[in-house]
Scaffold this motif. Sequence first.
Motif, short mmCIF file in Angstrom:
data_model
loop_
_atom_site.label_atom_id
_atom_site.label_comp_id
_atom_site.label_asym_id
_atom_site.label_seq_id
_atom_site.Cartn_x
_atom_site.Cartn_y
_atom_site.Cartn_z
N ASN B 63 0.85 -1.20 0.00
CA ASN B 63 0.00 0.00 0.00
C ASN B 63 0.89 1.24 0.00
N LEU B 64 0.28 2.41 -0.06
CA LEU B 64 1.06 3.64 -0.18
C LEU B 64 2.00 3.82 1.01
N THR B 67 4.92 1.56 0.46
CA THR B 67 5.66 2.01 -0.72
C THR B 67 6.54 3.22 -0.39
N SER B 106 4.67 8.72 4.95
CA SER B 106 4.17 7.37 5.24
C SER B 106 3.47 7.30 6.59
N PHE B 257 3.77 7.34 -9.35
CA PHE B 257 2.58 7.70 -8.57
C PHE B 257 1.41 8.08 -9.46
N THR B 271 -0.82 1.49 -4.20
CA THR B 271 -0.68 2.85 -3.65
C THR B 271 -2.00 3.32 -3.06
#
Lengths: 421, 272
Positions: B63-64, B67, B106, B257, B271
Amino acid sequence: MAEIILLGLNHKTAPVEIRECLAVSKEEAAAMLDAIKESASVEEVVLFSTCNRVEILMAACDKADAVETAKRHLSEFKKVPVSRFEDSIYIHEGDEAVRHIFRVASSLDSMMIGEPQILGQIKEAYFTAIKRKTSGVILNRLLHRTFFTAKRIRTETGIGDHAVSISYAAIELAKKIFGQLEGKKVLLIGAGEMAEIAVEHLVKNRVKEIFVANRTFKNGVELARKFSGSAIRFEEIPGYILQVDIIISSTGSPDMIVSKDQVKQIMPGRMNRPLFFIDIAVPRDIDPAINKLNNAYVYDIDDLNGVIDENLEDRNKEAVKGERIIDEAVISFRQWYDSLDVVPTIIELRNKIDSVVTAEIQRTIQSMNLPESDREAFDRMKNALINKIMHHPTLLLKRDGGHGSNSAYIDIVRKLFNLDE
Amino acid sequence: MDNLITVTSLLYVLSSAGYILYLFFQKEYLHRQGRVFLATGFLCNSIIIGFYYAKTGQIPVRNLHETLLVSGWAVAGVFFAFQYRFKVKVLGGYAALLAAVCVVASLFVSGKIAETQTIFNSLWLVAHVISIFLGHAAFALACGVGLLYIAQENAIKGKKHGFFYKRLPSLDLLDSTGYACIATGFTLLTIGLITGFIYAKSVWGRFWGWDPKEIWSGITWLLYAAILHGRLTVGWRGKKAAAMAIIGFAVVLFTFFGVNFLLKGHHGIFTR
């Protein structure tokens, strides 16, 4: 105690006609040191002379007489009447003299702020004084502090950073473009002092090859020999621009020698490797529009002067930091100098108390008929008394200037007990 | 684990501060400070990733949030690798700041973790993810170096030296560092694409599926291939190369992105 006194003249106070008459050679300096030291009023002396200044640093008990002695010897040795240079002379005493020598050695007082030679010159002068045994406790300490302070200013401030001459500025720029100059090729077009100095610097930076182009081929050959390079004909210049990295131009030609179109055509053949033109000629040899081409850089004499002005401004800013370091150094030297005076003051104070107590004991026991052993008991009492009285004042005076004003305590003690009468 | 992420972001922020102050004051101890914080941050970051990997048996890019953690780690790691060979000290400010932005960001996103499927367990996938992330980090550094190059060249061409001239290294060093970054990035990207193709073949039975992510990765690859080709054949260097490194990184960011957010495609879930 001997006081520090400095007498001198420099580029700010004396025109070159006077400075050149008074410049003292190393041999003359040694003889002059001996002569000045002869004087009863001068205890220590160090002398240094450069093309921009003559300075005589002394530790003397009679200031006026020391100054006169120094002037007289300077006049006699250089055969110049005192009246001719008297107006150019400055005299500093105590802290001011200390500050002056610190500033001179740190090159804050130089014509070109931050120039590195002066410290070496002062060191050499000091060694001469050491050899002639004309420097003693005070000046030894002062000169060591001077070297220390100058070194500190050089490392802690940027006073010596960045070039302040045309040729150095050009080299600095070349390094910013090429990283290192090792293995680079240089083309010198024309001749001229500044251009040749720049080439010499490049040689020191281990460039690979030097080509010299001159309208008169014979002159080119001679110049090329000087740098162990090779001479090329004027017409060959465009072909060589293809392979060189740095081009220094300094011809008397009224026309441009290298045009924008020429360079534009050459750049693809060079795979766009950077090309740096240094144009010292007036009128200019290199088309300034070349600077607009990608990976080509042109600096003419005005641009280089602009760089130097910027660098000088930086040095001046750094000099302010230098002055602060000097302020500190002057204070710490003053503390040491004052501490020299503490010991005599303590001795004098002890003697004074001793004389008072002894006199009073004498008066008291005069009328009594005491046996020898009792007299000794009085003596012991006297010594114990003095030691007890002296204990705290001695500690206070000897205390390492925690409050920075030992000299003030010494002054008060001397006044309280009238030690100076 | 959240605490360690906070510590890592704090270390990266401190490192950025050290490096940026170094840019201004040029004091060696500030540079050292930046380096020590970045190294410690990198270590913590590695522990976090290792922890995630040990827990799930997968590279944490699901997931973002994850990442971004790996992006920050890749930037810091690649910067250290380049710093060893090319001493562009002021680049630390850029790299540390980038790492800090990734890891701090994050902290604020905690998207849904992509469904754990058996298709996420493959050596090809591991190689694909690692080389893509490291390659992109190298492109990020190339962009930073390009910015420094342009600043330095403007100072030299403009003849008003000012702030940057004294603080930045020579054009030659910046140019060759940028070139090395792009060459390394391109190599890693190529490896990443190839392993990706093989993985796609093994999972979906095809090498290439005209997915937006695939198309844009292809565009990125072609762009950097052109940059390198231009340099080797007609000497695209200096300002032109610097500008292209910056444009290239903009395309990378979009591929990385932008495609996921705007164009969807089969990488989109990573993401969220």
